[in-house]
Write a protein that holds these residues in place. Structure first.
Motif, mmCIF file in Angstrom:
data_model
loop_
_atom_site.group_PDB
_atom_site.id
_atom_site.type_symbol
_atom_site.label_atom_id
_atom_site.label_comp_id
_atom_site.label_asym_id
_atom_site.label_seq_id
_atom_site.Cartn_x
_atom_site.Cartn_y
_atom_site.Cartn_z
ATOM 1 N N UNK A 45 18.135 19.568 -7.990
ATOM 2 C CA UNK A 45 17.994 20.979 -7.646
ATOM 3 C C UNK A 45 18.849 21.795 -8.618
ATOM 4 N N UNK A 46 18.217 22.787 -9.244
ATOM 5 C CA UNK A 46 18.920 23.650 -10.188
ATOM 6 C C UNK A 46 18.745 25.103 -9.779
ATOM 7 N N UNK A 106 14.073 31.188 -16.630
ATOM 8 C CA UNK A 106 15.101 30.171 -16.518
ATOM 9 C C UNK A 106 15.119 29.230 -17.700
ATOM 10 N N UNK A 107 13.997 29.128 -18.415
ATOM 11 C CA UNK A 107 13.925 28.246 -19.574
ATOM 12 C C UNK A 107 14.650 28.837 -20.778
ATOM 13 N N UNK A 108 15.100 30.088 -20.658
ATOM 14 C CA UNK A 108 15.965 30.675 -21.683
ATOM 15 C C UNK A 108 17.438 30.391 -21.405
ATOM 16 N N UNK A 109 17.733 29.818 -20.239
ATOM 17 C CA UNK A 109 19.120 29.621 -19.832
ATOM 18 C C UNK A 109 19.769 28.396 -20.453
ATOM 19 N N UNK A 145 14.910 23.000 -19.991
ATOM 20 C CA UNK A 145 13.877 22.030 -20.350
ATOM 21 C C UNK A 145 14.505 20.701 -20.734
ATOM 22 N N UNK A 146 15.575 20.727 -21.538
ATOM 23 C CA UNK A 146 16.242 19.488 -21.937
ATOM 24 C C UNK A 146 16.834 18.777 -20.727
ATOM 25 N N UNK A 147 17.439 19.521 -19.831
ATOM 26 C CA UNK A 147 18.065 18.922 -18.640
ATOM 27 C C UNK A 147 17.007 18.297 -17.734
ATOM 28 N N UNK A 148 15.890 18.987 -17.532
ATOM 29 C CA UNK A 148 14.821 18.431 -16.700
ATOM 30 C C UNK A 148 14.270 17.150 -17.311
ATOM 31 N N UNK A 149 14.091 17.142 -18.606
ATOM 32 C CA UNK A 149 13.543 15.942 -19.250
ATOM 33 C C UNK A 149 14.551 14.794 -19.227
ATOM 34 N N UNK A 174 7.444 27.017 -17.454
ATOM 35 C CA UNK A 174 7.387 25.624 -16.994
ATOM 36 C C UNK A 174 5.992 25.051 -17.199
ATOM 37 N N UNK A 175 4.980 25.849 -16.874
ATOM 38 C CA UNK A 175 3.606 25.401 -17.074
ATOM 39 C C UNK A 175 3.304 25.192 -18.548
ATOM 40 N N UNK A 176 3.739 26.132 -19.387
ATOM 41 C CA UNK A 176 3.522 26.002 -20.829
ATOM 42 C C UNK A 176 4.217 24.767 -21.399
ATOM 43 N N UNK A 177 5.344 24.369 -20.769
ATOM 44 C CA UNK A 177 6.094 23.206 -21.240
ATOM 45 C C UNK A 177 5.502 21.889 -20.749
#
Length: 221
Positions: A45-46, A106-109, A145-149, A174-177
């Motif tokens: 959870x983030x 959030x993907x800019x964070x 994105x890096x953390x999720x992966x 998130x969808x684009x990624x």
């Protein structure tokens, strides 16, 4: 793996804040109840936070409330803190965004350092950001994105504030990624009804799944 992403449940976006949305505090409480009842289904959870230092034209003395906004969520100030109705015990990571730009997604964070977030010494920027808060991501360059992966996440569920801005931007990125993305719409709160409708249509067009949590009705009732 499945992640829950909680977007911008911050003091300034809830009642009494400088950019409050309707039902912000209630949304925070609902998300906590959702984590109490359903948190076990998520591997991580983030949460995200607006963490503005000097975001340029994002702040305006005459905001249009679509592209420009009153001063809000300045790094290290009380308005940038997570709302007290959100139980932080569940949260594995915080991502700070918008230091020097709009920072809707959030993907800019960047992964933040909690000890620095809570240090209030010194000042930085024109809006009263604390120096330590401005440095809260200096020891990290890890994006969401890096953390999720790193955690082998393939599916994300998104909740938070505001439906028509940061929730929308985070879900679409998130969808684009390449993630499978769901937004629980009754665990979000937005700025305007028209923009919420437009945002939900746009998210669906990008393949984002929209659903409601049935438990919200029971909790409110």
């Amino acid at each position: 793996m499945h992640a829950l992403i909680i977007v911008d449940i911050q003091q300034d976006f809830c009642e009494g804040g400088t950019l409050a949305v309707n039902d912000g505090a209630q949304t925070a409480a609902l998300i906590t109840e959702y984590m109490n009842q359903c948190g076990q289904k998520f591997d991580v959870i983030a949460t995200t936070r607006d963490w503005h230092i000097d975001p340029g034209p994002h702040f305006s003395d005459e905001p249009d409330f679509e592209n420009t906004w009153p001063v809000h969520c300045v790094a290290g100030t009380p308005g940038a803190e997570l709302h007290e109705n959100l139980d932080t015990e569940f949260i594995d990571a915080e991502f700070l965004k918008g230091q020097y730009n709009d920072g809707y997604s959030g993907f800019d964070g960047i992964l933040g350092e909690p000890d620095l977030i809570r240090n209030q010494d010194g000042m930085a920027g024109p809006y009263g950001a604390t120096a330590a808060a401005a440095a809260a991501t200096d020891s990290s360059s890890i994006t969401m994105d890096e953390w999720l992966r790193e955690h082998d996440v393939e599916r994300v569920t998104i909740v938070g504030i505001a439906t028509d801005h940061c929730v929308r931007a985070t879900a679409m990125d998130a969808s684009d990624a390449g993630y499978e993305v769901r937004v629980i719409t009754n665990l979000t709160a937005g700025v305007s009804d028209k923009n919420i409708d437009d945002a939900t249509d746009e998210m669906e067009d990008c393949g984002v799944m929209l659903s409601e949590w049935p438990g919200a009705k029971t909790f409110i009732g």
